[in-house]
Motif scaffolding. Sequence first.
Motif, PDB file in Angstrom:
ATOM      1  N   GLN A 102       0.818  -1.208   0.000  1.00  0.00           N
ATOM      2  CA  GLN A 102       0.000   0.000   0.000  1.00  0.00           C
ATOM      3  C   GLN A 102       0.857   1.267   0.000  1.00  0.00           C
ATOM      4  O   GLN A 102       0.580   2.223  -0.733  1.00  0.00           O
TER       5      GLN A 102
ATOM      6  N   MET B 265      -7.122   4.874  13.693  1.00  0.00           N
ATOM      7  CA  MET B 265      -7.256   3.668  12.869  1.00  0.00           C
ATOM      8  C   MET B 265      -8.097   3.937  11.623  1.00  0.00           C
ATOM      9  O   MET B 265      -7.806   3.414  10.537  1.00  0.00           O
ATOM     10  N   LEU B 266      -9.140   4.754  11.765  1.00  0.00           N
ATOM     11  CA  LEU B 266      -9.971   5.098  10.600  1.00  0.00           C
ATOM     12  C   LEU B 266      -9.148   5.873   9.580  1.00  0.00           C
ATOM     13  O   LEU B 266      -9.245   5.629   8.372  1.00  0.00           O
TER      14      LEU B 266
ATOM     15  N   SER C  89      -6.854   3.542   7.759  1.00  0.00           N
ATOM     16  CA  SER C  89      -7.531   2.652   6.807  1.00  0.00           C
ATOM     17  C   SER C  89      -7.872   3.352   5.502  1.00  0.00           C
ATOM     18  O   SER C  89      -8.088   2.685   4.480  1.00  0.00           O
ATOM     19  N   TYR C  90      -7.934   4.699   5.508  1.00  0.00           N
ATOM     20  CA  TYR C  90      -8.341   5.419   4.305  1.00  0.00           C
ATOM     21  C   TYR C  90      -7.183   6.072   3.559  1.00  0.00           C
ATOM     22  O   TYR C  90      -7.278   6.340   2.371  1.00  0.00           O
TER      23      TYR C  90
ATOM     24  N   SER D 229     -10.426  -6.974   2.705  1.00  0.00           N
ATOM     25  CA  SER D 229      -9.253  -6.128   2.527  1.00  0.00           C
ATOM     26  C   SER D 229      -8.758  -5.646   3.880  1.00  0.00           C
ATOM     27  O   SER D 229      -9.523  -5.512   4.836  1.00  0.00           O
ATOM     28  N   TRP D 230      -7.448  -5.365   3.965  1.00  0.00           N
ATOM     29  CA  TRP D 230      -6.891  -4.922   5.236  1.00  0.00           C
ATOM     30  C   TRP D 230      -7.482  -3.572   5.647  1.00  0.00           C
ATOM     31  O   TRP D 230      -7.610  -3.289   6.839  1.00  0.00           O
ATOM     32  N   GLU D 231      -7.868  -2.740   4.653  1.00  0.00           N
ATOM     33  CA  GLU D 231      -8.472  -1.455   4.988  1.00  0.00           C
ATOM     34  C   GLU D 231      -9.789  -1.638   5.738  1.00  0.00           C
ATOM     35  O   GLU D 231     -10.070  -0.923   6.706  1.00  0.00           O
ATOM     36  N   LYS D 232     -10.600  -2.613   5.314  1.00  0.00           N
ATOM     37  CA  LYS D 232     -11.874  -2.855   6.000  1.00  0.00           C
ATOM     38  C   LYS D 232     -11.649  -3.389   7.419  1.00  0.00           C
ATOM     39  O   LYS D 232     -12.379  -3.038   8.341  1.00  0.00           O
TER      40      LYS D 232
ATOM     41  N   ALA E 118      -8.967  -2.737   9.302  1.00  0.00           N
ATOM     42  CA  ALA E 118      -8.502  -1.600  10.101  1.00  0.00           C
ATOM     43  C   ALA E 118      -9.665  -0.671  10.449  1.00  0.00           C
ATOM     44  O   ALA E 118      -9.750  -0.149  11.571  1.00  0.00           O
ATOM     45  N   PHE E 119     -10.572  -0.464   9.503  1.00  0.00           N
ATOM     46  CA  PHE E 119     -11.757   0.377   9.747  1.00  0.00           C
ATOM     47  C   PHE E 119     -12.612  -0.223  10.867  1.00  0.00           C
ATOM     48  O   PHE E 119     -13.073   0.485  11.769  1.00  0.00           O
ATOM     49  N   THR E 120     -12.802  -1.535  10.823  1.00  0.00           N
ATOM     50  CA  THR E 120     -13.601  -2.211  11.857  1.00  0.00           C
ATOM     51  C   THR E 120     -12.936  -2.094  13.235  1.00  0.00           C
ATOM     52  O   THR E 120     -13.611  -1.831  14.233  1.00  0.00           O
TER      53      THR E 120
END
Length: 422
Positions: free
Chosen positions: A41, A91-92, A95-96, A164-167, A169-171
């Motif tokens: 990433q 963390m949000l 993730s973005y 995905s790792w982004e989802k 991390a978002f969670t």
Amino acid sequence: MFMRKQKYVPFLMWLFPLLFFTYQFILRLWPSLMMQQIMQQFAIDATGFGLLAALYYYGYSWMQIPVAIMLDRLSARYVVFGCAVLCGVSMLVFSYTDNWYLACLSRFLVGIGSAVGFLGTSKVVSQWFPKDQYARMIGFSFTVGLMGAIYGGKPVSLLVDSYSWEKVAFTLGCISIALGVGAYLFLRSPGNSQTHSEPEPFKATHFKRLLSSPVIWLLAIGNFLMVGSLEGFADVWGVPYLMTSYDLNKGDAAQLVSCIFIGMLFGGPLLAGLSKRFGNYTVMSVCGVGMALAFIVLFLGIPFNWYGLAGLFLCVGVLCCYQVIVFAAGSELVNSQLLGVTIAFLNCVNMLGGSFFHTTIGFMMDAFWTGLMSDDGVRQYTMESYGIALMIIPLCALLGAAMIGFVGVSLRHNRFAILQDR
């Protein structure tokens, strides 16, 4: 009926900081489960990944004393809420974003927020429970907290495989915010009519006096050198090392590394008993030598099966509990006025060890990189690269054990002045 409800109120208050203390172990460990995805990433190498992992420990360690001061002056309700929300929002953002510097800042802020985990739990226990129950409740807190490290690794790795790792991390960020809101809504300080044992407030003069003590510095640096087994290997580099060296999938590798944390569940009471018989400094030195030997055997390339690795990591976990003895030894070197700042200082230096090991291991892996690249342009590291880089863990453990042993011998011969009541 009212009295029965009142009996359970302290445990309810304890629950909210405890949940976050447990959860912050997952926030601490999750980059090791997403190493390849994160490197892809942000187009970074092992040095960059090591720096990213280390930033958590910089934030965590530097905030130990400030968070302790805030807990002393403000309600734990507000401090736990603010720190948990800070972790969640960070963390949000992580993730973005695809900006490397913003990702580094986010990881640093997660470390800052996580600093309230143990300190907030300790504060609430000191407020809501009698003094004679403090040690027992702190022991329970560590046991429950380690469950986050034991049972958090494999579920998160399975989520990363499915989403995905982004989802993921978002969670994780949303869960942290929810824990913070829960603490704000339900956590309270005890009424003025209740009597509770409060720790001595931090004062600048206390800290200045502490920093003037050579024996405290030697104890802290010895501890710093010996944390590589836990904060270097178990927290981040253990999972990718096992995946590369033993051709394990991510879930099985995470499960094996969690054996270190399982060993820590039993190590505290065992080492505490041994320290009463043989002395704190002897036990800590033996633990340092034992951890060094365990990792030397691991890196020699002996073909362990799954159960052999699990047994080795359980032993390492038991030995990692020398850190409990460090705090006990530190408490014996100071008077009651300096106890709070001493524990915070030792924990601060302890967590800086994580920053040192992650940064150094990442740098050494790139120094011994063979030039192998994956199809998506991410550097691939061989078993030899991992073995050479991770060898710093046993070497530092031996040095730390020697330093701790020197402190013990010197104290027996009264070569150091200790900060006790006069």
